[in-house]
Each structure stands twice: as structure tokens, then as C-alpha cells.
Write a protein that holds these residues in place. Structure first.
Motif, PDB file in Angstrom:
ATOM      1  N   ARG A  47       1.953   0.224   3.532  1.00 47.62           N
ATOM      2  CA  ARG A  47       2.860  -0.444   2.650  1.00 47.62           C
ATOM      3  C   ARG A  47       2.652  -1.844   2.434  1.00 47.62           C
ATOM      4  O   ARG A  47       2.735  -2.735   2.338  1.00 47.62           O
ATOM      5  CB  ARG A  47       4.519  -0.311   3.536  1.00 47.62           C
ATOM      6  N   THR A  48       2.173  -2.180   4.356  1.00 51.10           N
ATOM      7  CA  THR A  48       0.944  -4.078   3.999  1.00 51.10           C
ATOM      8  C   THR A  48       0.324  -4.082   3.281  1.00 51.10           C
ATOM      9  O   THR A  48       0.489  -5.542   2.842  1.00 51.10           O
ATOM     10  CB  THR A  48       0.867  -3.975   5.412  1.00 51.10           C
ATOM     11  N   ARG A  49      -0.863  -3.149   3.554  1.00 52.04           N
ATOM     12  CA  ARG A  49      -2.092  -3.243   2.038  1.00 52.04           C
ATOM     13  C   ARG A  49      -1.654  -3.392   0.880  1.00 52.04           C
ATOM     14  O   ARG A  49      -1.639  -4.618  -0.170  1.00 52.04           O
ATOM     15  CB  ARG A  49      -2.760  -2.165   2.740  1.00 52.04           C
ATOM     16  N   ASN A  50      -0.436  -2.306   0.696  1.00 48.55           N
ATOM     17  CA  ASN A  50      -0.105  -2.643  -0.845  1.00 48.55           C
ATOM     18  C   ASN A  50       0.334  -3.859  -1.553  1.00 48.55           C
ATOM     19  O   ASN A  50       0.598  -4.340  -2.322  1.00 48.55           O
ATOM     20  CB  ASN A  50       0.489  -1.321  -0.906  1.00 48.55           C
ATOM     21  N   VAL A  51       1.454  -4.516  -0.475  1.00 51.40           N
ATOM     22  CA  VAL A  51       2.427  -5.597  -1.057  1.00 51.40           C
ATOM     23  C   VAL A  51       1.222  -6.571  -0.359  1.00 51.40           C
ATOM     24  O   VAL A  51       1.137  -7.356  -2.073  1.00 51.40           O
ATOM     25  CB  VAL A  51       3.348  -5.818   0.027  1.00 51.40           C
ATOM     26  N   VAL A  52       0.294  -6.830   0.111  1.00 52.39           N
ATOM     27  CA  VAL A  52      -0.766  -7.647  -0.219  1.00 52.39           C
ATOM     28  C   VAL A  52      -1.159  -7.605  -1.343  1.00 52.39           C
ATOM     29  O   VAL A  52      -2.528  -8.862  -1.976  1.00 52.39           O
ATOM     30  CB  VAL A  52      -1.771  -7.924   1.440  1.00 52.39           C
ATOM     31  N   THR A  53      -1.979  -6.664  -1.726  1.00 55.92           N
ATOM     32  CA  THR A  53      -3.137  -6.187  -2.540  1.00 55.92           C
ATOM     33  C   THR A  53      -2.016  -6.014  -4.288  1.00 55.92           C
ATOM     34  O   THR A  53      -2.155  -7.016  -5.101  1.00 55.92           O
ATOM     35  CB  THR A  53      -3.227  -4.844  -3.268  1.00 55.92           C
ATOM     36  N   GLY A  54      -0.333  -6.270  -3.917  1.00 55.21           N
ATOM     37  CA  GLY A  54      -0.090  -6.553  -5.127  1.00 55.21           C
ATOM     38  C   GLY A  54       0.255  -7.785  -5.875  1.00 55.21           C
ATOM     39  O   GLY A  54      -0.020  -8.664  -6.169  1.00 55.21           O
ATOM     40  N   PHE A  55       0.467  -8.989  -4.443  1.00 57.62           N
ATOM     41  CA  PHE A  55       0.517 -10.529  -4.220  1.00 57.62           C
ATOM     42  C   PHE A  55      -0.792 -10.475  -5.448  1.00 57.62           C
ATOM     43  O   PHE A  55      -0.635 -11.486  -5.321  1.00 57.62           O
ATOM     44  CB  PHE A  55       0.683 -10.970  -3.149  1.00 57.62           C
ATOM     45  N   ALA A  56      -2.221 -10.441  -4.536  1.00 54.05           N
ATOM     46  CA  ALA A  56      -2.940 -10.368  -4.651  1.00 54.05           C
ATOM     47  C   ALA A  56      -3.528  -9.955  -6.807  1.00 54.05           C
ATOM     48  O   ALA A  56      -3.554 -11.235  -6.974  1.00 54.05           O
ATOM     49  CB  ALA A  56      -4.181 -10.103  -4.250  1.00 54.05           C
ATOM     50  N   ILE A  57      -2.683  -9.338  -6.759  1.00 54.99           N
ATOM     51  CA  ILE A  57      -2.733  -9.124  -8.373  1.00 54.99           C
ATOM     52  C   ILE A  57      -2.231  -9.551  -9.024  1.00 54.99           C
ATOM     53  O   ILE A  57      -2.697  -9.925 -10.603  1.00 54.99           O
ATOM     54  CB  ILE A  57      -2.780  -7.452  -8.453  1.00 54.99           C
TER      55      ILE A  57
END
Length: 99
Positions: free
Chosen positions: A48-58
Motif C-alpha cells: 500500500r505504501t509503495r502504491n501510494v508513492v507510485t501514484g504520487f509520482a505518476i
């Protein structure tokens, strides 16, 4: 030289079991499910943490491209104004056969 193969552990709690092949009590099966659930929760939190970080980056990349597009379009208007000034200068200049 040191032997690199792991030695057999005499501890019974370190052995792997296959619940399909071995007969387990209800308490053992319940404990196994609880442990698996806790391991799953830990993995889900990391994902979940990785997905949130990836979402913010995109999202930041998309906003950046969007902003750059608006910036470049505003620059094109300046070029249009320069072209208009050049046309006016040509029209006001001396008339020759080449014009």
C-alpha cells in the motif's frame, strides 16, 4: 575448511510441515491461519505504501506535463505576435517589385 551445508536443527519448532499431508489439530490449523494472516497484513501495508508513492509520482509527472503544455502554448502566442509585427513591418516598408 568450513562446511557450508546447514546442519539439521534438533528443535521441533523449526521444521516445516505440510498441512495437506500431515494430520493437524483444529488449534494448530487455527494458529497457522493466524500467522499467515499477520504475514499477509505486513505485506499489504508495504504494498500500500509503495502504491501510494507510485501514484504520487505518476500524478506529479502528469501535472508537470500538463503545466509544460500550457507554458509552451503561451509561448506560441508570443511567436504569433512576433509574426504579426513582421507582417506589419513588411507592409509599411518600401514597395518594390519583389514584394
Amino acid at each position: 575448511m568450513a562446511d557450508k551445508t546447514p546442519k539439521e536443527s534438533p528443535a521441533p519448532f523449526a521444521t516445516r510441515i505440510n498441512p495437506d499431508k500431515e494430520a493437524l489439530s483444529r488449534e494448530q490449523i487455527h494458529f497457522i491461519r493466524q500467522v499467515e494472516l499477520e504475514q499477509w497484513r505486513k505485506k499489504v501495508q508495504k504494498l500500500r505504501t509503495r502504491n501510494v508513492v507510485t501514484g504520487f509520482a505518476i500524478g506529479a509527472l502528469v501535472v508537470g506535463i500538463y503545466g509544460y503544455t500550457f507554458y509552451s502554448v503561451s509561448q506560441e502566442r508570443i511567436m504569433d505576435e512576433i509574426d504579426e509585427e513582421a507582417k506589419r513591418a513588411r507592409m509599411q516598408g518600401p514597395k518594390t517589385g519583389a514584394n
